[in-house]
Scaffold this active site. Sequence first.
Site, PDB file in Angstrom:
ATOM      1  N   ASP A 185      30.287  39.874  32.430  1.00 33.02           N
ATOM      2  CA  ASP A 185      31.509  40.586  32.703  1.00 33.02           C
ATOM      3  C   ASP A 185      31.116  41.167  33.957  1.00 33.02           C
ATOM      4  OD1 ASP A 185      33.302  42.847  33.501  1.00 33.02           O
ATOM      5  OD2 ASP A 185      34.188  42.544  31.382  1.00 33.02           O
ATOM      6  N   HIS A 186      31.559  40.439  35.096  1.00 32.96           N
ATOM      7  CA  HIS A 186      30.977  41.208  36.214  1.00 32.96           C
ATOM      8  C   HIS A 186      31.179  42.670  36.714  1.00 32.96           C
ATOM      9  CE1 HIS A 186      34.779  40.071  38.395  1.00 32.96           C
ATOM     10  NE2 HIS A 186      34.341  40.739  39.197  1.00 32.96           N
ATOM     11  N   HIS A 248      37.420  43.381  31.673  1.00 34.20           N
ATOM     12  CA  HIS A 248      36.730  44.438  32.762  1.00 34.20           C
ATOM     13  C   HIS A 248      37.384  45.790  32.317  1.00 34.20           C
ATOM     14  CE1 HIS A 248      35.713  40.861  34.665  1.00 34.20           C
ATOM     15  NE2 HIS A 248      37.001  40.583  35.411  1.00 34.20           N
TER      16      HIS A 248
HETATM   17  C1  BG6 Z   1      38.235  38.154  37.748  1.00 27.27           C
HETATM   18  C2  BG6 Z   1      39.539  38.036  37.520  1.00 27.27           C
HETATM   19  O1  BG6 Z   1      37.428  38.389  36.523  1.00 27.27           O
HETATM   20  O2  BG6 Z   1      38.286  39.331  38.546  1.00 27.27           O
HETATM   21  C3  BG6 Z   1      40.409  37.735  38.940  1.00 27.27           C
HETATM   22  O3  BG6 Z   1      39.786  36.671  36.865  1.00 27.27           O
HETATM   23  C4  BG6 Z   1      40.215  39.415  39.660  1.00 27.27           C
HETATM   24  O4  BG6 Z   1      41.798  37.552  38.645  1.00 27.27           O
HETATM   25  C5  BG6 Z   1      38.807  39.592  39.763  1.00 27.27           C
HETATM   26  O5  BG6 Z   1      40.756  39.135  40.949  1.00 27.27           O
HETATM   27  C6  BG6 Z   1      38.533  40.984  40.202  1.00 27.27           C
HETATM   28  O6  BG6 Z   1      37.579  41.437  40.540  1.00 27.27           O
HETATM   29  P1  BG6 Z   1      36.947  42.300  41.531  1.00 27.27           P
HETATM   30  O7  BG6 Z   1      35.432  42.383  41.476  1.00 27.27           O
HETATM   31  O8  BG6 Z   1      37.254  41.773  43.004  1.00 27.27           O
HETATM   32  O9  BG6 Z   1      37.639  43.627  41.265  1.00 27.27           O
END
Ligand code: BG6
Length: 493
Positions: A185-186, A248
Amino acid sequence: MDQINTNEPNIFVIFGATGDLTYRKLIPAIYNLYIQNLLPEKFNFICVGRREFSQNDYRNNAKKALKEFSKSTFKEEEFEKFSEIFKYLRLDFVKDEKYQSLKDLIKSMCEKYSHDENILYYMAVSPEYFSVIVDKLKSNNLADNTKGIKRVIIEKPFGENLESARELNKKMTETFTENEIYRIDHYLGKEMSQNIMAIRFANPILEHVWNNRYIDNIQITSNESLGVLTRGKYYEKSGALKDMFQNHMLQLLTLIAMEPPVSLSTEDVRDEKVKVLKAMPIVDEKFVRENIVRGQYIEDKKGTLKAYRSEEDVSCDSMVETFVAIKCFINNYRWTGVPFYVRTGKRLNKKITEVVIEFKNAPFVLYNEDNKLQPNLLVIRIHPDERIFLNLSVKKPGNENEIIPIQMDFCQNCHSLVSTEAYEKLMYDAIRGESTLFTRWDETEFSWKYVEKIFEIWDNNKDIPLYNYHSLSEGPYEMNKLLHKENMKWWDI
Ligand code: BG6
């Protein structure tokens, strides 16, 4: 960062080497670890893809990607050395016999550098291949942990619903142990997400007031200005609830709401996060109608941006939500009565991810007779700036007794402190066998349980509105109806 333990994976295999994620995030992450000397000794990586590329062509692709996505650290001479540690391998993921070439390559690397088959796999492929590849690794004896360390990083989405997540987990655990599985989960790799625990538990002044006696409500926002771009096909099956909230947003919520863990060890931290998810009551229809607002973007007011329904691969009568706002509750001793307002959406007026803690206001006496005093707010901003600020009230200099709001502000990336990119931190941790910033199966399962019920209720009650909102607006106006008292607002600071 500490110097790496050399008894760690020496071979990193990326499945999905020609995909966007690999070029944008994974190659830059490994390159950055490489130039900081943070990879294990004798480290090599194998980029596995289905397309035909010569080594030279792939090398050029990687170089182009680094020039674009790692501008500040790219150096020609460093890249020359870096390019010696990776190889491109063409392989059809579904064909058993093709895995022999991967086996041979791994064997030759191990012999050349005289090390065990210590391998970290990364599934950067489309989700339908997750189980297939894991199966093939098993049947080809490439996941055998008696022959060296084996780990697998798996990208999201981890399933499309509770059932498919369970199936996928079953498949994964037939081949790898839970300790060997790293579910990405980045958001957990983002600097300020990691900072949430530090801010809470390294500052007793905060932890003492971190409860329903002092906090009025908590707002967690992750808004994006981009639309679905070319991902319409995926998004039609997902929507904001599954794409962002299930993973997230709930992860941020657990970090904000968890009890102090007994230690910072992986399992102690994860145990506390799971307890938060368990304390979130499963929703029913009444709850969904009253506490959840969903929306879908239409054109912007000037008519220059497309409506969601006109995006590529999106059905012209799609009912998929591109925005969702949920008033969540956590029924435990600390949080009963405190609403957690969580919202996320695409094509909104700005890209921002932040948590706002709104403290209960001062009584209506002394400086607050007319109820105009702004409450104290603690804001943890994750994106675009990495910042924490506290809104206080002070007396305006002068003869009048006027009270004005001020901010005590710490901005981490506005000055010289350079933050590590989320994927770089996550790669670094997975290589070292540190899995705190990855999600354990029960976290994933509980979050699917929560989300699945909402989905089911939407599905069975077609009259629940899907509100339109203009692209580049704040989102559907109806999200304001979730707020629990007069004069209250979604903070936009
Ligand atoms: C991803 C989603 O996990 O997270 C995307 O699949 C989303 O739809 C993205 O745009 C958002 O990540 P960040 O780091 O740009 O907030």
